[in-house]
Structure formats: C-alpha cells, structure tokens
Design a protein around this motif. Structure first.
Motif, mmCIF file in Angstrom:
data_model
loop_
_atom_site.group_PDB
_atom_site.id
_atom_site.type_symbol
_atom_site.label_atom_id
_atom_site.label_comp_id
_atom_site.label_asym_id
_atom_site.label_seq_id
_atom_site.Cartn_x
_atom_site.Cartn_y
_atom_site.Cartn_z
ATOM 1 N N ILE A 151 -12.035 8.586 5.677
ATOM 2 C CA ILE A 151 -10.686 7.883 5.055
ATOM 3 C C ILE A 151 -10.796 6.589 4.616
ATOM 4 O O ILE A 151 -11.132 5.658 5.689
ATOM 5 C CB ILE A 151 -9.517 8.091 5.899
ATOM 6 C CG1 ILE A 151 -9.407 9.833 6.436
ATOM 7 C CG2 ILE A 151 -8.255 7.633 5.794
ATOM 8 C CD1 ILE A 151 -8.051 9.996 7.346
ATOM 9 N N ILE A 156 -6.807 2.693 0.250
ATOM 10 C CA ILE A 156 -5.578 2.847 0.547
ATOM 11 C C ILE A 156 -4.708 1.680 0.724
ATOM 12 O O ILE A 156 -3.527 1.565 -0.135
ATOM 13 C CB ILE A 156 -5.367 3.709 1.565
ATOM 14 C CG1 ILE A 156 -6.109 5.085 1.501
ATOM 15 C CG2 ILE A 156 -3.787 4.115 1.839
ATOM 16 C CD1 ILE A 156 -6.015 5.902 2.581
ATOM 17 N N SER A 160 -1.934 0.378 -2.260
ATOM 18 C CA SER A 160 -0.598 0.236 -2.146
ATOM 19 C C SER A 160 -0.048 -1.234 -2.430
ATOM 20 O O SER A 160 0.917 -1.363 -2.885
ATOM 21 C CB SER A 160 -0.051 0.733 -0.650
ATOM 22 O OG SER A 160 -0.391 -0.237 0.240
ATOM 23 N N ASN A 166 1.065 6.535 -5.299
ATOM 24 C CA ASN A 166 0.860 7.323 -4.138
ATOM 25 C C ASN A 166 -0.914 7.029 -3.756
ATOM 26 O O ASN A 166 -1.751 7.314 -4.146
ATOM 27 C CB ASN A 166 0.565 8.899 -4.827
ATOM 28 C CG ASN A 166 0.166 9.904 -3.788
ATOM 29 O OD1 ASN A 166 0.081 9.385 -2.568
ATOM 30 N ND2 ASN A 166 -0.003 11.125 -4.168
ATOM 31 N N THR A 168 -2.337 7.297 -1.351
ATOM 32 C CA THR A 168 -2.939 8.384 -0.415
ATOM 33 C C THR A 168 -3.746 9.352 -1.272
ATOM 34 O O THR A 168 -4.301 10.080 -0.857
ATOM 35 C CB THR A 168 -2.375 8.827 0.711
ATOM 36 O OG1 THR A 168 -1.163 9.279 0.228
ATOM 37 C CG2 THR A 168 -2.189 7.806 2.001
ATOM 38 N N ILE A 171 -7.577 9.910 -0.972
ATOM 39 C CA ILE A 171 -8.148 10.725 0.384
ATOM 40 C C ILE A 171 -8.963 11.921 0.036
ATOM 41 O O ILE A 171 -10.009 11.917 0.206
ATOM 42 C CB ILE A 171 -7.234 10.997 1.576
ATOM 43 C CG1 ILE A 171 -6.419 9.515 1.913
ATOM 44 C CG2 ILE A 171 -7.902 11.860 2.423
ATOM 45 C CD1 ILE A 171 -5.537 9.821 3.245
ATOM 46 N N MET B 1 1.467 8.041 4.279
ATOM 47 C CA MET B 1 0.879 6.762 4.060
ATOM 48 C C MET B 1 1.079 5.675 5.378
ATOM 49 O O MET B 1 0.328 5.168 6.121
ATOM 50 C CB MET B 1 1.237 5.976 2.698
ATOM 51 C CG MET B 1 0.973 4.426 2.527
ATOM 52 S SD MET B 1 -0.633 3.907 2.539
ATOM 53 C CE MET B 1 -0.816 2.412 3.256
ATOM 54 N N LEU B 4 -0.635 6.913 8.356
ATOM 55 C CA LEU B 4 -2.238 6.314 8.379
ATOM 56 C C LEU B 4 -2.132 5.022 8.603
ATOM 57 O O LEU B 4 -3.233 4.731 9.259
ATOM 58 C CB LEU B 4 -2.579 6.821 6.657
ATOM 59 C CG LEU B 4 -4.299 7.142 6.766
ATOM 60 C CD1 LEU B 4 -4.193 8.332 7.346
ATOM 61 C CD2 LEU B 4 -4.529 7.081 5.589
#
Lengths: 200, 175
Positions: A151, A156, A160, A166, A168, A171, B1, B4
C-alpha cells in the motif's frame, strides 16, 4: 560499476553547467547537498538506532524467529544457499516484512545487517574475493529494488494533499504493478541462479 | 482513505508497544537489549555517511546543471509515443538516484497536471512499484564492502522496466 556512474554524474554536471552557464547553481548544489546528506544522516541515526534497539528486543524475545518461520518457504525458494539457522535469514525476513508493510524506516537497518551477514556467510564459505557480490546479495538487492510495498501510503497522502477526488484509487493498480515488477525480479534471479550452477 | 490514514498513524506506536510488551513479558532484559541494538544501529549509519554525501552531491549537482530538464525535453517526444508524458521522463531518471528529489518532481506533476489526470495517475503508480536503484545499491553494497556488483544492476533495471510498462498499461485503464 558504481565508480563509473558516480564519476559520470559529476563530470556531466560540470560540463553541462559550463554549457548552460549554471556554474554558480552547481556550486551551491554541491555544498548544499553535502550539508543535506549530513542532516539526513542525523535524522536517520536516531531512527535507525531506535529501530535496531527495538529489533534487538524482538530478536531476544524470539519474535524475529517466529516471523522468519512464517515466510520460511519463500526464503528457501529465493535463497536456497543460506543455511536454515544463519542470522542472515532473520535479517532478510525482517527487511522483507517491513518492506511489504510499508515501514520504510525499518527496512534499511535490517537490510544493511542482512548484507553484513551475507558477507560473513561468504567468508565462512571460504571465498577469497570479498569484494565480489554473492548470488544471495544480488538476489536480495534485486528483490528490494523491485519494491515489495503493497500500500503506497506516501502517494495516497500526496494525492489527497493535491485535491484528488479519490486518493486511494492508486492502491489496486499499485499492487498489480508491484507484483509484476517483483515477479520480473524473481524470474530474473532464478534464471541467474540456474545459469551460475554450472560454472561453480 | 480515512481508515487507511488512521492505520498508518497507529501502526508504529502499536508495533513499539507490542515489541516492548512482548519482550518484557517473556523476561527479556528489554532496556539492555535496546541499548545494544541502538549502538549497532549508530555504527551502521556512521558507515554509510560518506556514501550518502557522495551520492547526494552528485545528484544535486546534476539537477542544478539543468541536465534532467534537458533530458526530459529531448526524450519527451519519443517517450510520449509509448504513453509516457514528457514531464515524467526526468522523474523516471531522478527516481533511480534519490527518492527525496523524486518526491519534489512528483509534487510538481500533481500541482500542474492534477493527481487524477493521466500523468498524475501514472506518476502515482510508478512511484509505488519501484525503488531508488542506485541509492539502494550503493548503500547496501557498502555495508557488505562489495564493489563487484555482478548482475544486480541488470536485474534491478529489468524489474524497474517491468514496473514501468505495467504502470503505463494500468494507468491508461484508470483514467
């Protein structure tokens, strides 16, 4: 190999800067980078010392042995030449597990110890030329460079931060791409292992 | 998100708690073990300081000379044909030497093209599936005092190439 690459980078930088008139930028970059390297090492020294301290506890408590057993089949497949009870196996296992979990700060210390142990193993085998990488070293490094992280937490976070709808979404494709690069690495290593057997 | 991000927040404290707790319960001399390990860790860092200086100076100089930008401009039209936008070419090269320099370029791409664009998606996947080839090699091999690296570079570049091709194919499907 590394000699040629390093010299090439330095020489190219100076020649290129001479052509583009960026000599003063290159001067600054050389000095700044050297300082940056030291501040990176200071940060790293704390983190590595902390982690190696924790690892030592985990080792004496038998935790590392358990983890190593967990991925033992994979280790035996990738590194058939390392004896079952050799400490190199434990460090390699720690490095791989930390890598898969994305604990970047924990990978390097275990990886460096693994390399040291692999060097000792070569000595135990009676190889004279200690400056030559063993098959295990090559395989271990190729595996490491192929990236094992499942991951991509950093990506990520950056996504953001820059307003992704989006973050994620990366992934799933990242896992697939990582598996493909790792598979290529494993196949290449096994091919090289098979090639090397005849010559020894 | 959220979940995570939360996991990555708590994983390290949990790990430390678990290791120290487990060690204490199984009657390991936790503090003495910690000190021994930390000492070993410091020794390792001390040994890689020169490598880091050498490598970071070389990368810094090359970046300041404008070489990477030139490379992107020259190779850009070629790589665009195989689905690699021009601004990603310098990233591919820089990433082999330094992950912090690469992160700078990644943030540039996110800022200019957006993380959800094709270039942004491709960057995200690319950064997730390969490592810094030359940095890892020089630091690790130094720890083992090895100078003859044999087939490591070929294998590492092959893995990187496989990851790059996979990223391009995957990114095209994502956007």
């Amino acid at each position: 190999m590394l000699n040629a690459i390093w010299a090439g980078m330095i020489l190219l930088a100076v020649i290129f800067a001479a052509c583009t008139g960026r000599m003063s930028e290159v001067t600054n970059a050389a000095l700044d980078s050297a300082g940056e390297a030291i501040s990176l090492c200071i940060t790293m020294a704390g983190v590595v010392a902390l982690w190696m301290g924790l690892m030592e506890i985990a080792k004496r408590a038998g935790l590392v042995k358990k983890m190593t057993q967990g991925i033992s089949p994979f280790l035996s497949f990738m590194f058939p030449g390392i004896p079952k009870d050799h400490p190199a196996r434990e460090y390699i296992a720690t490095n791989i597990i930390a890598n898969v979990l994305g604990l970047g700060w924990a990978c390097t210390p275990a990886g460096l110890k693994a390399m040291e142990e692999l060097a000792k193993l070569e000595k135990e085998r009676g190889r004279m030329d200690s400056s030559r990488a063993s098959n295990e070293m090559c395989n271990f490094l190729i595996l490491n460079i192929s990236s094992l992280q499942l991951i991509p937490v950093n990506m990520i976070a950056y996504r953001s931060q820059y307003g992704s709808v989006n973050p994620t979404a990366v992934i799933a494709p990242a896992i697939v791409a990582t598996l493909i690069s790792t598979l290529a690495a494993v196949l290449f290593c096994k091919y090289k292992d098979a090639m090397g057997k005849g010559s020894r | 998100m959220r979940a995570l991000a939360h996991i990555s927040d708590i994983i390290i404290p949990m790990l430390i708690f678990f290791i120290v707790g487990y060690g204490y319960v199984t009657k390991v001399k936790v503090y003495e073990s910690f000190l021994d390990g930390a000492k070993d860790g410091l020794r390792i860092v001390l040994e890689i300081v020169p490598t880091l200086i050498g490598l970071m100076v070389a990368v810094g100089m090359l970046r300041a000379s404008g070489f990477f930008e030139m490379l992107g401009r020259v190779l850009g039209p070629l790589t665009e044909r195989v689905g690699l936008p021009a601004q990603l070419t310098p990233l591919l090269i820089v990433k082999m030497f330094s992950s912090s320099a690469a992160t700078g370029l990644v943030l540039d791409i996110f800022k200019n093209a957006g993380p959800d664009s094709y270039a942004g998606m491709l960057t995200s996947i690319l950064m997730s599936c390969t490592e810094t080839v030359f940095y890892t090699m020089s630091v690790y091999f130094l720890a083992a005092r090895v100078t003859k690296t044999r087939y490591t570079l070929t294998g590492a570049l092959l893995a990187t190439l496989a990851g790059t091709v996979a990223s391009i194919l995957l990114a095209a499907r994502m956007v």
